[in-house]
Write a protein that holds these residues in place. Sequence first.
Motif, PDB file in Angstrom:
ATOM      1  N   LEU A 293       0.632  -1.083  -0.138  1.00 15.12           N
ATOM      2  CA  LEU A 293      -0.085  -0.072  -0.034  1.00 15.12           C
ATOM      3  C   LEU A 293       0.962   1.185   0.065  1.00 15.12           C
ATOM      4  N   GLY A 294       0.469   2.212  -0.591  1.00 12.11           N
ATOM      5  CA  GLY A 294       1.139   3.435  -0.982  1.00 12.11           C
ATOM      6  C   GLY A 294       0.718   4.414   0.459  1.00 12.11           C
ATOM      7  N   SER A 295       1.716   5.558   0.564  1.00  8.76           N
ATOM      8  CA  SER A 295       1.275   6.421   1.460  1.00  8.76           C
ATOM      9  C   SER A 295       0.068   7.248   1.247  1.00  8.76           C
ATOM     10  N   THR A 296      -0.512   7.835   2.241  1.00 13.51           N
ATOM     11  CA  THR A 296      -1.835   8.323   1.982  1.00 13.51           C
ATOM     12  C   THR A 296      -1.852  10.015   2.585  1.00 13.51           C
ATOM     13  N   ARG A 297      -0.300  10.346   2.414  1.00  8.63           N
ATOM     14  CA  ARG A 297      -0.287  11.721   3.125  1.00  8.63           C
ATOM     15  C   ARG A 297      -0.461  12.483   2.242  1.00  8.63           C
ATOM     16  N   ALA A 298      -1.210  13.842   2.653  1.00  3.30           N
ATOM     17  CA  ALA A 298      -1.679  14.888   1.915  1.00  3.30           C
ATOM     18  C   ALA A 298      -0.484  15.634   1.365  1.00  3.30           C
ATOM     19  N   VAL A 299      -0.509  16.173   0.137  1.00  3.47           N
ATOM     20  CA  VAL A 299       0.703  16.920  -0.052  1.00  3.47           C
ATOM     21  C   VAL A 299       0.219  18.507  -0.348  1.00  3.47           C
ATOM     22  N   GLY A 300      -1.138  18.802   0.107  1.00  3.81           N
ATOM     23  CA  GLY A 300      -1.398  20.074   0.094  1.00  3.81           C
ATOM     24  C   GLY A 300      -2.945  20.297   0.672  1.00  3.81           C
ATOM     25  N   GLN A 301      -3.540  21.316   0.388  1.00  7.18           N
ATOM     26  CA  GLN A 301      -4.677  21.702   0.789  1.00  7.18           C
ATOM     27  C   GLN A 301      -5.677  21.473  -0.497  1.00  7.18           C
ATOM     28  N   ALA A 302      -6.581  20.376  -0.676  1.00  4.91           N
ATOM     29  CA  ALA A 302      -7.391  20.313  -1.842  1.00  4.91           C
ATOM     30  C   ALA A 302      -8.974  20.383  -1.795  1.00  4.91           C
ATOM     31  N   ALA A 303      -9.341  20.798  -2.839  1.00  5.83           N
ATOM     32  CA  ALA A 303     -10.874  20.889  -3.069  1.00  5.83           C
ATOM     33  C   ALA A 303     -11.150  20.165  -4.249  1.00  5.83           C
ATOM     34  N   MET A 304     -12.500  19.508  -4.302  1.00  7.25           N
ATOM     35  CA  MET A 304     -12.737  18.851  -5.407  1.00  7.25           C
ATOM     36  C   MET A 304     -14.246  19.132  -5.768  1.00  7.25           C
ATOM     37  N   ILE A 305     -14.564  19.358  -6.771  1.00  8.03           N
ATOM     38  CA  ILE A 305     -16.064  19.982  -7.347  1.00  8.03           C
ATOM     39  C   ILE A 305     -16.418  19.263  -8.351  1.00  8.03           C
ATOM     40  N   ASN A 306     -17.520  18.563  -8.051  1.00  6.83           N
ATOM     41  CA  ASN A 306     -18.259  17.743  -8.813  1.00  6.83           C
ATOM     42  C   ASN A 306     -18.877  18.423 -10.088  1.00  6.83           C
ATOM     43  N   PRO A 312     -18.176  22.185 -17.598  1.00  6.00           N
ATOM     44  CA  PRO A 312     -17.939  23.728 -17.650  1.00  6.00           C
ATOM     45  C   PRO A 312     -16.935  24.182 -18.657  1.00  6.00           C
ATOM     46  N   ASP A 313     -16.590  25.380 -18.762  1.00  5.21           N
ATOM     47  CA  ASP A 313     -15.653  25.768 -19.766  1.00  5.21           C
ATOM     48  C   ASP A 313     -14.253  25.407 -19.458  1.00  5.21           C
ATOM     49  N   ARG A 314     -13.963  24.316 -20.312  1.00  7.06           N
ATOM     50  CA  ARG A 314     -12.519  23.798 -19.700  1.00  7.06           C
ATOM     51  C   ARG A 314     -11.481  25.122 -19.611  1.00  7.06           C
ATOM     52  N   GLU A 315     -11.313  25.849 -20.873  1.00  5.16           N
ATOM     53  CA  GLU A 315     -10.396  27.088 -20.939  1.00  5.16           C
ATOM     54  C   GLU A 315     -10.133  27.928 -19.819  1.00  5.16           C
ATOM     55  N   VAL A 316     -11.660  28.287 -19.427  1.00  5.90           N
ATOM     56  CA  VAL A 316     -11.840  29.135 -18.022  1.00  5.90           C
ATOM     57  C   VAL A 316     -11.169  28.414 -16.879  1.00  5.90           C
ATOM     58  N   LEU A 317     -11.583  27.209 -16.504  1.00  9.08           N
ATOM     59  CA  LEU A 317     -11.335  26.592 -15.329  1.00  9.08           C
ATOM     60  C   LEU A 317      -9.680  26.283 -15.281  1.00  9.08           C
ATOM     61  N   LEU A 318      -9.316  26.084 -16.393  1.00 12.30           N
ATOM     62  CA  LEU A 318      -7.706  25.642 -16.685  1.00 12.30           C
ATOM     63  C   LEU A 318      -6.986  26.755 -16.321  1.00 12.30           C
ATOM     64  N   GLY A 319      -7.684  27.887 -16.517  1.00 18.35           N
ATOM     65  CA  GLY A 319      -6.806  29.275 -16.214  1.00 18.35           C
ATOM     66  C   GLY A 319      -6.621  29.418 -14.706  1.00 18.35           C
ATOM     67  N   ILE A 320      -7.429  28.636 -13.856  1.00 25.77           N
ATOM     68  CA  ILE A 320      -7.260  28.897 -12.100  1.00 25.77           C
ATOM     69  C   ILE A 320      -5.874  28.034 -11.841  1.00 25.77           C
ATOM     70  N   ASP A 321      -4.977  28.781 -11.250  1.00 20.99           N
ATOM     71  CA  ASP A 321      -3.716  28.031 -10.990  1.00 20.99           C
ATOM     72  C   ASP A 321      -3.973  26.892 -10.042  1.00 20.99           C
ATOM     73  N   GLY A 322      -3.363  25.816 -10.254  1.00 23.59           N
ATOM     74  CA  GLY A 322      -3.543  24.602  -9.245  1.00 23.59           C
ATOM     75  C   GLY A 322      -5.064  23.713  -9.554  1.00 23.59           C
ATOM     76  N   LEU A 359     -16.062  27.870  -8.159  1.00 22.02           N
ATOM     77  CA  LEU A 359     -17.633  27.506  -8.164  1.00 22.02           C
ATOM     78  C   LEU A 359     -18.563  28.666  -9.120  1.00 22.02           C
ATOM     79  N   LYS A 360     -17.761  29.751  -9.244  1.00 23.18           N
ATOM     80  CA  LYS A 360     -18.578  30.844 -10.108  1.00 23.18           C
ATOM     81  C   LYS A 360     -18.698  30.437 -11.497  1.00 23.18           C
ATOM     82  N   PHE A 361     -17.839  29.506 -12.105  1.00 25.85           N
ATOM     83  CA  PHE A 361     -17.872  28.893 -13.374  1.00 25.85           C
ATOM     84  C   PHE A 361     -18.499  27.487 -13.582  1.00 25.85           C
ATOM     85  N   ILE A 362     -19.054  27.070 -12.603  1.00 26.31           N
ATOM     86  CA  ILE A 362     -19.747  25.941 -12.489  1.00 26.31           C
ATOM     87  C   ILE A 362     -21.203  25.776 -12.372  1.00 26.31           C
ATOM     88  N   GLN A 363     -21.913  25.512 -13.335  1.00 27.88           N
ATOM     89  CA  GLN A 363     -23.291  25.177 -13.137  1.00 27.88           C
ATOM     90  C   GLN A 363     -23.738  23.692 -13.285  1.00 27.88           C
TER      91      GLN A 363
END
Length: 365
Positions: A293-306, A312-322, A359-363
Amino acid sequence: MSLTRVGIVGAGQLGRMLALAGYPLGIKCLFLDRSAQSPGGQVAPILTGELEDPSRLAQLAAQSEVVTFDWENIAGKALEPLEQMTLVRPPRAALQAAQDRLHEKALFSQLKIPVAAHCAIDTKQDLLRAAGRIGLPGVLKTRRLGYDGKGQFIVKSEADIDAAWAAMGDTGLIFEKFQDFSREVSIIGARSASGRMVFYPLTANVHQGGILRYSVAPFASTLLERSARAHLQRILKALNYVGILAVEFFVVSGRLVANEMAPRVHNSGHWTIEGCVTSQFENHLRAICDLPLGSTRAVGQAAMINFLGKMPDREVLLGIDGLAYHDYGKEPRPGRKVGHCTILKKAAKDRNLALTNALKFIQWT
Ligand code: AMP
């Protein structure tokens, strides 16, 4: 000897992300699903057929060293013959417990994991009695095959009982006390065949209309995380579990109340792809293939949006760093999970800002 050929029953987005995680490890996935165009079928070979068709399942087993699941509702009688042919991981007992909300709650209670007051409902009389005994508001749910808020009716007052029964009335229901929660959280862990266990950080989940909208992790609460891990550990051991298991909880008055478990990789763990050293998908494969089994350590602070209903618009979202973008290759349809994105930052406050921005760009449709 570790294993390489994995059969996956169901080729939805969970299966697709499993197959993608398998490629770098040299693991070869083969799906069984109704449609060759399903998300999994777009990235790995697929046998097409009904998920419970004995001959198709036998074909899958014959070509796999271990069989696992994207969809956990396979009937026990379809699973039993599979066990004679190959390894089935996670075990049948875990799938069967998770398939029925009443059995699931019985398992939790047996393991001293708190659950909402509840009662099996087969007639309108049962519902009237349960509403009186357990109290209102409550939630009437189907015991089987309910997901993403489907098969649920909130009974706010006695005046709703007729409507609830008209909408859901049938045998095989469960009525549970409505939980006035401050949050919803989930814990995900993996167990290997030799009994080694690893646990991901606690995740906070926001649902609307019964569907997960977004998750934030790690959710820093030492006490809740300790308690969630202890609960999950007991379930993994009791079921002699192999693979990833997720448990969802309500936080009520600062304490955990278990809602349900999923004997598979889980939507609230998608953030682990970018957010942890080893993703839930890779650790599921590692566990079922007898790899360390591999390490489950978090490498940062994450948020996941369904992404629900449409991408949504791929170009707009990919403009968000990270931000990492995941398209499941599904046809748009209202309420359907068609993709997700994960934001990863070093600091929680930057993660929160980027989450609000995204979240502003996701409907959700
Ligand atoms: P489930 O299908 O049981 O996971 O329910 C989906 C969502 O509906 C949960 O994540 C909660 O947001 C809500 N829900 C389900 N059961 C209850 C309950 N007993 N009390 C309050 N909210 C609930």
